[in-house]
Design a protein around this motif. Structure first.
Motif, PDB file in Angstrom:
ATOM      1  N   LEU A  30      -3.327   5.908 -14.170  1.00 60.37           N
ATOM      2  CA  LEU A  30      -2.890   4.717 -14.889  1.00 60.37           C
ATOM      3  C   LEU A  30      -1.477   4.861 -15.439  1.00 60.37           C
ATOM      4  O   LEU A  30      -0.865   3.869 -15.822  1.00 60.37           O
ATOM      5  N   LEU A  31      -0.965   6.075 -15.488  1.00 57.50           N
ATOM      6  CA  LEU A  31       0.407   6.289 -15.952  1.00 57.50           C
ATOM      7  C   LEU A  31       1.387   5.910 -14.847  1.00 57.50           C
ATOM      8  O   LEU A  31       1.097   6.069 -13.664  1.00 57.50           O
ATOM      9  N   PRO A  32       2.567   5.413 -15.198  1.00 53.30           N
ATOM     10  CA  PRO A  32       3.536   4.980 -14.170  1.00 53.30           C
ATOM     11  C   PRO A  32       4.027   6.143 -13.316  1.00 53.30           C
ATOM     12  O   PRO A  32       4.235   7.255 -13.821  1.00 53.30           O
ATOM     13  N   TYR A  33       4.185   5.874 -12.032  1.00 54.34           N
ATOM     14  CA  TYR A  33       4.777   6.796 -11.058  1.00 54.34           C
ATOM     15  C   TYR A  33       3.974   8.083 -10.872  1.00 54.34           C
ATOM     16  O   TYR A  33       4.538   9.113 -10.503  1.00 54.34           O
ATOM     17  N   ILE A  34       2.696   8.041 -11.153  1.00 50.40           N
ATOM     18  CA  ILE A  34       1.835   9.206 -10.935  1.00 50.40           C
ATOM     19  C   ILE A  34       0.811   8.850  -9.873  1.00 50.40           C
ATOM     20  O   ILE A  34       0.132   7.827  -9.956  1.00 50.40           O
ATOM     21  N   HIS A  81      -5.572  -0.820  -9.237  1.00 45.98           N
ATOM     22  CA  HIS A  81      -4.166  -0.457  -9.116  1.00 45.98           C
ATOM     23  C   HIS A  81      -3.392  -1.505  -8.320  1.00 45.98           C
ATOM     24  O   HIS A  81      -2.215  -1.767  -8.598  1.00 45.98           O
ATOM     25  N   LEU A  82      -4.019  -2.093  -7.324  1.00 44.61           N
ATOM     26  CA  LEU A  82      -3.362  -3.147  -6.556  1.00 44.61           C
ATOM     27  C   LEU A  82      -3.100  -4.374  -7.422  1.00 44.61           C
ATOM     28  O   LEU A  82      -2.031  -4.995  -7.327  1.00 44.61           O
ATOM     29  N   MET A 114      -0.582  17.452  -5.838  1.00 52.79           N
ATOM     30  CA  MET A 114      -0.570  18.441  -6.920  1.00 52.79           C
ATOM     31  C   MET A 114      -0.923  17.808  -8.266  1.00 52.79           C
ATOM     32  O   MET A 114      -1.260  18.518  -9.212  1.00 52.79           O
ATOM     33  N   SER A 115      -0.860  16.467  -8.355  1.00 61.75           N
ATOM     34  CA  SER A 115      -1.244  15.813  -9.607  1.00 61.75           C
ATOM     35  C   SER A 115      -2.715  16.042  -9.930  1.00 61.75           C
ATOM     36  O   SER A 115      -3.136  15.931 -11.085  1.00 61.75           O
ATOM     37  N   THR A 116      -3.517  16.374  -8.910  1.00 63.99           N
ATOM     38  CA  THR A 116      -4.943  16.641  -9.138  1.00 63.99           C
ATOM     39  C   THR A 116      -5.153  17.866 -10.010  1.00 63.99           C
ATOM     40  O   THR A 116      -6.144  17.953 -10.753  1.00 63.99           O
ATOM     41  N   PHE A 158       0.800  -1.207   0.000  1.00 66.08           N
ATOM     42  CA  PHE A 158       0.000   0.000   0.000  1.00 66.08           C
ATOM     43  C   PHE A 158       0.844   1.275   0.000  1.00 66.08           C
ATOM     44  O   PHE A 158       0.304   2.367  -0.074  1.00 66.08           O
ATOM     45  N   SER A 159       2.174   1.146   0.103  1.00 70.85           N
ATOM     46  CA  SER A 159       3.010   2.344   0.148  1.00 70.85           C
ATOM     47  C   SER A 159       3.031   3.095  -1.179  1.00 70.85           C
ATOM     48  O   SER A 159       3.419   4.259  -1.223  1.00 70.85           O
ATOM     49  N   ILE A 160       2.610   2.431  -2.280  1.00 65.66           N
ATOM     50  CA  ILE A 160       2.546   3.144  -3.558  1.00 65.66           C
ATOM     51  C   ILE A 160       1.412   4.147  -3.573  1.00 65.66           C
ATOM     52  O   ILE A 160       1.368   5.030  -4.430  1.00 65.66           O
ATOM     53  N   PHE A 161       0.477   4.027  -2.631  1.00 65.30           N
ATOM     54  CA  PHE A 161      -0.635   4.961  -2.541  1.00 65.30           C
ATOM     55  C   PHE A 161      -0.411   5.992  -1.436  1.00 65.30           C
ATOM     56  O   PHE A 161      -1.339   6.710  -1.087  1.00 65.30           O
TER      57      PHE A 161
END
Length: 226
Positions: free
Chosen positions: A88-92, A169-170, A23-25, A6-9
């Motif tokens: 859905l894009l990587p690392y975002i 995403h998981l 800020m990606s929002t 879950f650390s990716i979230f």
């Protein structure tokens, strides 16, 4: 190294005390001025066609149409769909997979509708607590059920959107971490990559569907007040 799956979230990463993940929002706002200066393209015509179709559908869901009402929900649809697709894009960072984001969208809408409905249309709101044709003996129970159903609406809207986004995403993360651990079999790698592509296509559809469901349900709740 990730502490857990879950650390990716995790939205707490920051630079100079700025929450850069959140800020990606607002990245999409940077591209809006370009639409006014760029020449019309097929993508712009397609997006305009989608918005017009959505406008006509939302207008039919509202019992009494007011000018500008559908614009609010079309903007809500655009914001949610952009954030779902961006994740859905990587690392975002996907902000729509967090309850802090989804509750910030559903709670103000629900609170505004409740304040307006109970202040301006009190009798109409009381009538909604007892559906037409309910037997007299069941009326007290129906009032309780309808009240609870009304109170949990913002929570169900928020949890539905966040849960659907975080689940896909998981799965993508689990499949992505499986690659280095399996043997270097070309058949297994082909199956893994094919399943990831299919899951990514499914998540692209879910990103649009969930934003549409959130918008339509919000419109239906608004139509009940009018």
């Amino acid at each position: 190294m990730m502490v857990s799956l879950f650390s990716i979230f995790e939205p707490s990463s920051n630079i100079f005390m700025l929450p850069l993940n959140w800020m990606s929002t607002f990245i999409g706002l940077l591209f809006l001025p370009l639409m006014y200066w760029s020449s019309p393209s097929r993508w712009l015509y397609l997006w305009t066609k989608i918005l017009k179709t959505l406008h006509n559908e939302l207008k039919s869901l509202l019992t009494s149409s007011h000018m500008g009402t559908t614009l609010i929900f079309i903007s809500l649809f655009s914001l949610i769909m952009f954030n779902n697709s961006l994740g859905l894009l990587p690392y975002i960072f996907t902000s729509s997979s967090h309850l802090a984001m989804t509750l910030s969208l559903s709670l103000p809408i629900w609170i505004t509708l409740m304040i307006f409905g109970w202040y301006k249309r009190t009798q109409h709101m009381f009538a909604h607590l007892v559906p037409q044709g309910t037997p007299s003996i069941l009326m007290p129970f129906m009032v309780i059920i309808e009240t609870v159903s009304n109170l949990i609406r913002p929570g169900t809207l928020a949890v539905r959107l966040a849960a659907n986004m975080i689940a896909g995403h998981l799965l993508l993360t689990l499949l992505g971490q499986t690659g280095p651990q399996i043997s270097a079999s070309s058949t297994m790698l082909f199956i893994l990559i094919s399943s990831q592509i299919l899951l990514l296509m499914l998540e692209s559809a879910v990103a649009v569907i969930q934003s549409y469901v959130f918008t339509v349900l919000s419109t239906l709740y608004t139509g009940e007040i009018n």
